[in-house]
Write an enzyme that holds these catalytic residues in place. Structure first.
Site, short mmCIF file in Angstrom:
data_model
loop_
_atom_site.label_atom_id
_atom_site.label_comp_id
_atom_site.label_asym_id
_atom_site.label_seq_id
_atom_site.Cartn_x
_atom_site.Cartn_y
_atom_site.Cartn_z
N THR A 44 -6.25 8.13 -2.12
CA THR A 44 -5.89 7.14 -0.96
C THR A 44 -4.62 7.44 0.17
O THR A 44 -4.16 8.18 -0.04
CB THR A 44 -5.38 5.86 -1.95
OG1 THR A 44 -5.78 5.13 -3.08
CG2 THR A 44 -4.68 4.60 -0.81
N GLU A 46 0.81 -1.03 0.52
CA GLU A 46 0.11 0.25 0.20
C GLU A 46 1.09 0.51 -0.10
O GLU A 46 0.35 2.38 -0.46
CB GLU A 46 -1.10 -0.41 1.53
CG GLU A 46 -1.93 -1.17 1.30
CD GLU A 46 -3.10 -1.11 0.20
OE1 GLU A 46 -3.19 0.53 -0.59
OE2 GLU A 46 -3.90 -1.96 -0.44
N ASP A 56 -6.85 5.43 -9.80
CA ASP A 56 -7.42 3.53 -9.42
C ASP A 56 -8.33 3.85 -9.79
O ASP A 56 -9.55 2.84 -9.67
CB ASP A 56 -6.71 3.14 -8.89
CG ASP A 56 -6.85 3.70 -7.34
OD1 ASP A 56 -7.32 5.07 -7.04
OD2 ASP A 56 -6.91 2.98 -6.02
#
Length: 264
Positions: free
Chosen positions: A72, A49, A67
């Site tokens: 994120t 991640e 994405d």
């Protein structure tokens, strides 16, 4: 849930923290919820991640990695487009109403389920990084990670008769794909895997079942993000499984997006 390629320097990262050395006796077969195994799990997920084994350095991480899920952020890749970041900030604001992210809640509700930044730019990223310096927000991220991802994965893995490795494979799948029942979500992947092999709880062989689960998961990753790197399956979890390391014992070596890692 989620996420994919993060660039990082191609270095070998070797970390040996207290509690992460190879165990013996009853500790050897400890499940993923034991402190040492949980620490290992966070490191492996962080390599995927956040491009690091130092998962605690990622509380302030925030980026749009293109994405389709917006920003994120944080230790487990909470996303503005996948509802978990919104609920994290909502619950945190209930306990800490004057926090620096509260003013973005209307915008977070509007962009939930999309990749939009509308109402978040230009200040949201800086506000997230600033709030992540507060121990209260770091604790909130830990609690949300455990509530939505880690604890459900461990419980489901235990009911399926899985070892620490199997529980970790479930955990990483829930983090990436989300906990739903659709064909590319964790529940759908598990259901498809059980059509190919029995779980240990149903009398099956664990290694065969986990191999089937990883096969299905890899297919689901390709469906979600065609062409994206699948090394979190191919050169990490599959490597541990092929080595027969069901207890997820150290030392562990793997590659993530071509970058080598080691926990010694």
């Amino acid at each position: 849930m989620k996420r994919a390629l993060l660039t990082a320097l191609s270095v070998v990262v070797a970390l040996a923290a207290a509690g992460c050395s190879s165990a013996s006796g009853n500790e050897e077969a400890a499940g993923l919820a034991s402190p040492a195994k949980k620490e290992i799990a966070q490191r492996i997920v962080a390599s995927a991640e956040n491009g690091t084994l130092d998962w605690r350095s990622a509380y302030g991480y925030i980026e749009d990695i293109d994405d389709g899920q917006g920003y994120t952020a944080g230790i487990i890749g909470f996303c503005t487009g996948t509802h978990d970041l919104l609920t994290l900030v909502e619950e945190y604001t209930e306990d800490h109403p004057n926090n620096g992210l509260a003013r973005y809640l209307p915008a977070l509700r509007e962009v939930d389920g999309t990749d939009s930044h509308e109402g978040l730019d230009p200040g949201f990223r800086a506000a997230w990084k600033a709030e992540a310096k507060r121990p209260e927000f770091r604790a909130a991220q830990d609690a949300k990670r455990d509530e939505e991802y880690f604890d459900p994965a461990v419980r489901r893995g235990e009911r399926d008769g899985l070892s620490a490795l199997g529980q970790f494979i479930y955990y990483d799948a829930i983090v990436y794909h989300g906990p739903g029942d659709g064909p590319t979500s964790f529940g759908g992947i598990r259901a498809a895997a059980m059509r190919r092999a029995d779980t240990p709880a149903a009398g099956g062989d664990e290694e065969k079942y986990l191999a089937a689960f990883l096969d299905v998961r890899r297919e689901a990753m390709g469906e979600l993000h065609p062409g994206h790197d699948t090394s979190r399956v191919d050169t990490a979890q599959r490597r541990f499984l092929d080595a027969g390391n069901l207890d997820l014992d150290t030392p562990l070596e793997w590659e993530m997006y071509g970058m080598p890692y080691k926990v010694a």
